[in-house]
Design a protein around this motif. Structure first.
Motif, mmCIF file in Angstrom:
data_model
loop_
_atom_site.group_PDB
_atom_site.id
_atom_site.type_symbol
_atom_site.label_atom_id
_atom_site.label_comp_id
_atom_site.label_asym_id
_atom_site.label_seq_id
_atom_site.Cartn_x
_atom_site.Cartn_y
_atom_site.Cartn_z
ATOM 1 N N ILE A 114 0.811 -0.282 7.523
ATOM 2 C CA ILE A 114 0.611 -1.680 7.237
ATOM 3 C C ILE A 114 2.044 -2.364 7.119
ATOM 4 O O ILE A 114 2.894 -1.922 6.411
ATOM 5 N N ILE A 154 -9.193 -2.713 8.055
ATOM 6 C CA ILE A 154 -8.317 -1.775 8.125
ATOM 7 C C ILE A 154 -8.969 -0.387 7.483
ATOM 8 O O ILE A 154 -8.858 0.572 8.089
ATOM 9 N N ASP A 198 4.189 -2.632 1.907
ATOM 10 C CA ASP A 198 4.509 -2.187 3.128
ATOM 11 C C ASP A 198 4.075 -0.516 3.350
ATOM 12 O O ASP A 198 4.327 -0.086 2.452
ATOM 13 N N TYR A 233 3.509 -6.266 6.276
ATOM 14 C CA TYR A 233 3.208 -7.549 5.740
ATOM 15 C C TYR A 233 4.347 -8.758 6.340
ATOM 16 O O TYR A 233 5.537 -8.356 6.356
#
Length: 226
Positions: free
Chosen positions: A31, A2, A27, A33
């Motif tokens: 991104i 990333i 988060d 999760y």
């Protein structure tokens, strides 16, 4: 991986979905999760399917497993191709890293017809699941079908590369690759050891390596040339 996208393509449009079992980070705008099964190779397919839970079949997503990472990206070309495939009803997947079998054995991996895009790039249609593990654009229905077709018993992640050959690619799952290459990717590990190129990339990024990865392989494994 990333961090490499952040460095090479700072204004990329992706929100990375990361499966986790017990450890997770916060988060963010880029991104998310997602709790998923894990621990064995047999959990890989259910984990991918969990990531796709709320994604429409026809949505074009960016498939990017973390066993590979970008080294070079021609981002203006990739961004234009992304817009094109998102608007196309005929294309179910597009890879912009032409390498290995799609480059060296086009007679085996590709159909002969060339498909020009409005911007003048040429696309070639892939015959089967060749290079499905490389980062690429795919409609959710393709990944959902592919991983739903994997057997329940998978002895190892590497075995999936052979098992994929038993999965019949549906006629309307049309996968393409650009005739010209627009990316270079690196392999993170090989035979259970971190590759030298991945080790150097992590060190250069200032990331602390776990103890077990501090003795990398001498091999450098990359895909694609610009």
């Amino acid at each position: 991986m990333i961090l490499q996208y952040e460095r090479l393509w700072p204004d990329h449009p992706f929100v990375f979905r990361i499966p986790y079992q017990s450890l997770r980070g916060p988060d963010s705008d880029r991104i998310r999760y997602v709790a998923a099964p894990g621990g064995t190779a047999a959990d890989i397919a259910p984990s991918v399917l969990r990531l796709l839970d709320d994604v429409d079949d026809e949505e074009m997503i960016y498939w990017c497993a973390d066993d590979k990472y970008p080294i070079q990206l021609v981002t203006d070309k990739i961004a234009a191709l992304m817009l094109y495939v998102r608007q196309s009803s005929e294309i179910s997947g597009l890879m912009f890293c032409r390498c290995r079998v799609t480059l060296e054995r086009p007679d085996l991996a590709l159909y002969p017809r060339e498909w020009p895009t409005p911007s003048g790039d040429i696309l070639l249609e892939r015959r089967a699941w060749y290079q499905i593990w490389i980062h690429q654009f795919l409609k959710a229905k393709v990944l959902r079908y592919f991983f739903s077709s994997m057997p329940d018993s998978v002895p190892s992640a590497k075995a999936m590369d052979t098992l994929k050959n038993d999965i019949i690619k549906l006629a309307d799952h049309r996968l393409f690759v650009t005739k010209e290459n627009f990316a270079v990717f690196g392999e993170s590990t090989q035979n259970g050891r971190m590759t030298r190129n991945c080790y150097d990339s992590i060190r250069n990024a200032g990331i602390e390596l776990p103890q077990k990865y501090r003795r990398p392989s001498r091999k450098r494994v990359t895909m694609g040339k610009l």
